[in-house]
Design a protein around this motif. Structure first.
Motif, PDB file in Angstrom:
ATOM      1  N   LEU A  54       0.502  -3.273  -6.181  1.00 35.94           N
ATOM      2  CA  LEU A  54       0.226  -2.048  -5.427  1.00 35.94           C
ATOM      3  C   LEU A  54      -1.255  -1.799  -5.191  1.00 35.94           C
ATOM      4  O   LEU A  54      -2.092  -2.103  -6.051  1.00 35.94           O
ATOM      5  N   ALA A  55      -1.555  -1.215  -4.036  1.00 30.13           N
ATOM      6  CA  ALA A  55      -2.816  -0.507  -3.803  1.00 30.13           C
ATOM      7  C   ALA A  55      -2.408   0.935  -3.524  1.00 30.13           C
ATOM      8  O   ALA A  55      -1.475   1.174  -2.750  1.00 30.13           O
ATOM      9  N   PRO A  73      -6.446  -1.802 -13.684  1.00 29.89           N
ATOM     10  CA  PRO A  73      -5.703  -0.846 -12.855  1.00 29.89           C
ATOM     11  C   PRO A  73      -5.536  -1.370 -11.432  1.00 29.89           C
ATOM     12  O   PRO A  73      -6.326  -2.204 -10.981  1.00 29.89           O
ATOM     13  N   PRO A  74      -4.537  -0.880 -10.723  1.00 29.33           N
ATOM     14  CA  PRO A  74      -4.410  -1.274  -9.314  1.00 29.33           C
ATOM     15  C   PRO A  74      -5.557  -0.672  -8.508  1.00 29.33           C
ATOM     16  O   PRO A  74      -6.118   0.354  -8.896  1.00 29.33           O
ATOM     17  N   PRO A  75      -5.929  -1.315  -7.392  1.00 32.75           N
ATOM     18  CA  PRO A  75      -6.977  -0.722  -6.554  1.00 32.75           C
ATOM     19  C   PRO A  75      -6.540   0.645  -6.039  1.00 32.75           C
ATOM     20  O   PRO A  75      -5.365   0.855  -5.726  1.00 32.75           O
ATOM     21  N   SER A  76      -7.499   1.566  -5.977  1.00 30.73           N
ATOM     22  CA  SER A  76      -7.165   2.922  -5.522  1.00 30.73           C
ATOM     23  C   SER A  76      -8.267   3.454  -4.630  1.00 30.73           C
ATOM     24  O   SER A  76      -9.430   3.040  -4.735  1.00 30.73           O
ATOM     25  N   ARG A  77      -7.898   4.372  -3.763  1.00 25.72           N
ATOM     26  CA  ARG A  77      -8.872   4.923  -2.807  1.00 25.72           C
ATOM     27  C   ARG A  77      -8.447   6.335  -2.425  1.00 25.72           C
ATOM     28  O   ARG A  77      -7.257   6.599  -2.240  1.00 25.72           O
ATOM     29  N   ALA A  78      -9.428   7.225  -2.312  1.00 27.92           N
ATOM     30  CA  ALA A  78      -9.147   8.604  -1.903  1.00 27.92           C
ATOM     31  C   ALA A  78      -9.198   8.705  -0.380  1.00 27.92           C
ATOM     32  O   ALA A  78      -9.946   7.983   0.283  1.00 27.92           O
ATOM     33  N   PHE A  79      -8.396   9.606   0.162  1.00 33.08           N
ATOM     34  CA  PHE A  79      -8.444   9.869   1.598  1.00 33.08           C
ATOM     35  C   PHE A  79      -7.972  11.289   1.846  1.00 33.08           C
ATOM     36  O   PHE A  79      -7.298  11.886   1.001  1.00 33.08           O
ATOM     37  N   ASP A  80      -8.335  11.822   3.013  1.00 30.16           N
ATOM     38  CA  ASP A  80      -7.803  13.121   3.422  1.00 30.16           C
ATOM     39  C   ASP A  80      -7.179  12.967   4.801  1.00 30.16           C
ATOM     40  O   ASP A  80      -7.730  12.278   5.666  1.00 30.16           O
ATOM     41  N   LEU A 134       0.858  -1.193   0.000  1.00 33.08           N
ATOM     42  CA  LEU A 134       0.000   0.000   0.000  1.00 33.08           C
ATOM     43  C   LEU A 134       0.890   1.238   0.000  1.00 33.08           C
ATOM     44  O   LEU A 134       1.791   1.357   0.843  1.00 33.08           O
ATOM     45  N   VAL A 135       0.637   2.156  -0.936  1.00 34.35           N
ATOM     46  CA  VAL A 135       1.307   3.454  -0.931  1.00 34.35           C
ATOM     47  C   VAL A 135       0.234   4.519  -0.695  1.00 34.35           C
ATOM     48  O   VAL A 135      -0.605   4.767  -1.572  1.00 34.35           O
ATOM     49  N   ALA A 136       0.251   5.125   0.485  1.00 31.84           N
ATOM     50  CA  ALA A 136      -0.644   6.251   0.801  1.00 31.84           C
ATOM     51  C   ALA A 136       0.140   7.534   0.542  1.00 31.84           C
ATOM     52  O   ALA A 136       1.255   7.684   1.035  1.00 31.84           O
ATOM     53  N   GLY A 137      -0.458   8.423  -0.259  1.00 35.08           N
ATOM     54  CA  GLY A 137       0.301   9.588  -0.721  1.00 35.08           C
ATOM     55  C   GLY A 137       0.914   9.315  -2.085  1.00 35.08           C
ATOM     56  O   GLY A 137       1.920   9.921  -2.458  1.00 35.08           O
ATOM     57  N   ALA A 138       0.275   8.407  -2.818  1.00 32.23           N
ATOM     58  CA  ALA A 138       0.771   8.018  -4.142  1.00 32.23           C
ATOM     59  C   ALA A 138       0.647   9.142  -5.158  1.00 32.23           C
ATOM     60  O   ALA A 138       1.276   9.090  -6.223  1.00 32.23           O
TER      61      ALA A 138
END
Ligand SMILES: NC(=O)c1ccc[n+]([C@@H]2O[C@H](COP(=O)([O-])OP(=O)(O)OC[C@H]3O[C@@H](n4cnc5c(N)ncnc54)[C@H](OP(=O)(O)O)[C@@H]3O)[C@@H](O)[C@H]2O)c1
Length: 239
Positions: A32-33, A56-63, A9-13
């Protein structure tokens, strides 16, 4: 850590460094996610990581201000990927100005994005990782040498770095790598996107791709701390 086939998992991708790290990990065979704040940049990252004829790799938005959303990312990634081997938390934002003139709201922003958010992501990752797993984040060289006009940004990064140091000891027996990338100034334009203030004169930045390769090498090598090395390169210390 063996990166080929690793679930990461890369948060801040969506950041310049984050995108370069994703590209480097993808190039070494990691699955990757990816998570980021800006939906357009997130779509760009997933598009670039989509293999010909593949999905595509799984992706998710966050704040960063939604700490429970940050903490939900590792379990989401583990479910999407069928397991989790490593989690990198790369969000960050700069802020400049004398401490006496820094508003509390700016300090809150800097601590939320640079410290509380990565801590929430990485804390939630730990129970999901087994022996040989890894967590990592990017602090900065300034955690070793505090800089004027960056007291609150530096303090937030120092909090992150301190947490990583303590957790490295906690996780040693379990064999989980804890990587603190204390990177120098990069050529990403980061300082120009500061939440407050104007950056001081800065040296030429290290190319983001070189820093991303160093982060990925450090992950592969099981390093604990990554920082500037001799001759403008990078050097690691063991975990
Ligand atoms: N550039 C440098 O000189 C330097 C030096 C040492 C350490 N670092 C660290 O390296 C990391 C990457 O920086 P960069 O140079 O690649 O800069 P960047 O391109 O501006 O990347 C910043 C990242 O942080 C994310 N972010 C900012 N605010 C957020 C929020 N409220 N919620 C969620 N995500 C948020 C951005 O998301 P969106 O793009 O989706 O908005 C982006 O993914 C940061 O942690 C930075 O502190 C940078």
């Amino acid at each position: 850590m063996r990166l080929d086939g690793a679930h990461v998992l890369v948060a801040g991708a969506t950041g310049v460094l984050g995108t370069a790290v994703c590209t480097a990990l993808h190039g070494r065979g990691a699955r990757l996610a990816v998570a980021g704040r800006n939906p357009h940049r997130l779509a760009g990252v997933t598009g670039a990581l989509t293999p010909d004829g593949g999905g595509p790799p799984p992706s998710r938005a966050f704040d960063a201000y939604d700490l429970s959303g940050c903490g939900a990312l590792p379990s989401w990634a583990a479910a999407e990927l069928g397991g989790l081997d490593a989690v990198l938390a790369l969000p960050g934002v700069a802020g400049f100005g004398a401490a006496a003139e820094t508003e509390d709201a700016v300090a809150e922003h800097l601590f939320t994005v640079n410290a509380l958010c990565p801590l929430a992501v990485l804390r939630a990752a730990l129970p999901l990782l087994g022996r040989g797993g890894a967590i990592g984040a990017v602090s900065g060289v300034l955690v070793e040498r505090a800089q004027p006009s960056m007291a609150d940004y530096g303090a937030a990064k120092a909090a992150l770095s301190h947490w990583l140091t303590a957790v490295r000891t906690e996780e040693r027996r379990r064999g989980v790598q804890v990587l603190d990338a204390r990177l120098p100034h990069l050529d990403t334009g980061f300082a120009g996107r500061a939440v407050a203030g104007t950056p001081p004169a800065l040296p030429a930045g290290v190319p983001a791709e070189a820093a991303a390769d160093a982060v990925v090498d450090a992950l592969a090598d099981g390093a604990g701390v990554l920082g500037p090395g001799p001759g403008g390169g990078f050097a690691t210390r063991p975990r």
